[in-house]
Write an enzyme that holds these catalytic residues in place. Structure first.
Site, PDB file in Angstrom:
ATOM      1  N   ASP A 177     -42.310  83.655  19.243  1.00 39.54           N
ATOM      2  CA  ASP A 177     -42.550  82.302  18.329  1.00 39.54           C
ATOM      3  C   ASP A 177     -44.160  82.635  17.845  1.00 39.54           C
ATOM      4  O   ASP A 177     -44.999  82.799  18.706  1.00 39.54           O
ATOM      5  CB  ASP A 177     -42.887  81.186  19.411  1.00 39.54           C
ATOM      6  CG  ASP A 177     -41.508  80.728  19.740  1.00 39.54           C
ATOM      7  OD1 ASP A 177     -40.421  81.287  20.045  1.00 39.54           O
ATOM      8  OD2 ASP A 177     -41.226  79.221  20.018  1.00 39.54           O
ATOM      9  N   LYS A 236     -41.036  75.936  12.979  1.00 35.53           N
ATOM     10  CA  LYS A 236     -41.373  75.191  14.335  1.00 35.53           C
ATOM     11  C   LYS A 236     -42.839  74.408  13.894  1.00 35.53           C
ATOM     12  O   LYS A 236     -43.642  74.734  13.419  1.00 35.53           O
ATOM     13  CB  LYS A 236     -41.788  76.382  15.398  1.00 35.53           C
ATOM     14  CG  LYS A 236     -42.234  75.647  16.675  1.00 35.53           C
ATOM     15  CD  LYS A 236     -42.304  76.655  17.600  1.00 35.53           C
ATOM     16  CE  LYS A 236     -43.127  76.235  19.037  1.00 35.53           C
ATOM     17  NZ  LYS A 236     -43.306  77.260  20.099  1.00 35.53           N
ATOM     18  N   LYS A 253     -37.527  73.859  15.083  1.00 35.50           N
ATOM     19  CA  LYS A 253     -37.820  73.555  16.312  1.00 35.50           C
ATOM     20  C   LYS A 253     -39.056  72.659  16.535  1.00 35.50           C
ATOM     21  O   LYS A 253     -39.944  72.864  15.729  1.00 35.50           O
ATOM     22  CB  LYS A 253     -38.304  74.911  17.102  1.00 35.50           C
ATOM     23  CG  LYS A 253     -38.708  74.800  18.672  1.00 35.50           C
ATOM     24  CD  LYS A 253     -39.182  76.144  19.135  1.00 35.50           C
ATOM     25  CE  LYS A 253     -39.818  75.827  20.526  1.00 35.50           C
ATOM     26  NZ  LYS A 253     -40.140  77.134  21.216  1.00 35.50           N
TER      27      LYS A 253
END
Length: 252
Positions: free
Chosen positions: A107, A171, A200
């Site tokens: 991430d 995300k 996400k």
């Protein structure tokens, strides 16, 4: 580039199994005050509840990889976290270091300042390098925007960059900014990326209802620190639905 599928109205079948929701959960172990015992307990919980991944701090990567070995829970870590301001070379080194240690999901925080300065070539070059490193190692990359600081046009621009770079996920947030995932942002991101990237949600998913909401809005993953509470509630709801179905009268 393949055009994204853009349904006029997102319609997803309701989740009907425990794994359907559990495998959306990235169990977060990123808070700075967590000690080794808490990291160990968090990994044990993640395995017990069979979530998608444990997302931990880079210094805990070796520990997390070891504790998750033999399970179906992926070891995940972060790059450029939480501010995204490291140089491209540093972020690329950090990515390769995490991959070498056995991390299979990365991430990364994009460079927020460069995005706000509309230096899109810089942002794209950075994401492209990291995405290539991850994909070459068989890992996936999730690109964190930190939407709390962005206008809608910059969120769309970031999505378009991620689509060109073939990032696996876009995300919303780190969970450390003034706000996290919002329904409006999730709708915008999903509408923009279509089927090119997955979405996400991070920051604010603390209950079963909010988890089901982000699923309905098109998310395939969400970050959570309250994974146990969410999944205990989900098991209870599924059990109640089963009991109700069993007790229902048959056709006349």
């Amino acid at each position: 580039m393949t055009e994204p599928t853009l349904p006029s109205q997102l319609s997803r079948p309701p989740l009907a199994t425990y794994e359907g929701l559990a495998k959306m959960v990235d169990h977060s172990l990123l808070r700075p005050e967590l000690n080794d015992d808490q990291i160990d307990a968090g990994c044990r919980l993640a395995v017990e509840y069979n979530v998608a991944s444990v997302c931990g701090r880079p210094s805990d990567a070796d520990r997390i990889v070891h504790l998750l070995e033999g399970s179906t829970v992926a070891p995940s870590s972060v790059v450029g976290f939480p501010h995204g301001g490291a140089t491209m070379a540093v972020k690329l080194y950090e990515t390769r270091d995490m991959l070498r240690r056995g991390i299979t999901e990365v991430d990364m925080v994009l460079n927020i300042g460069k995005l706000l300065s509309r230096q899109f070539q810089y942002v794209e070059a950075e994401i492209d390098e990291i995405a290539r490193a991850c994909h070459d190692a068989g890992a996936i990359v999730k690109v964190i925007f930190e939407n709390a600081y962005l206008t809608d046009d910059l969120k769309v621009a970031a999505c378009e960059v991620c689509m060109r770079c073939r990032a696996d996920f876009v995300k919303t947030s780190t969970g450390f900014a003034p706000s996290g995932a919002t329904p409006a942002d999730l709708t915008l991101m999903k509408r923009t990326v279509g089927n090119i990237c997955r979405v996400k949600a991070a920051g604010g998913v603390r209950t079963l209802e909010s988890a089901l909401e982000v699923y309905a809005l098109g998310c395939d993953r969400f970050g959570a620190t309250r994974s146990k509470e969410i999944l205990d509630d989900w098991r209870a709801r599924l059990a109640q639905a089963t009991a109700t179905a069993v007790g229902a009268p048959g056709p006349a």
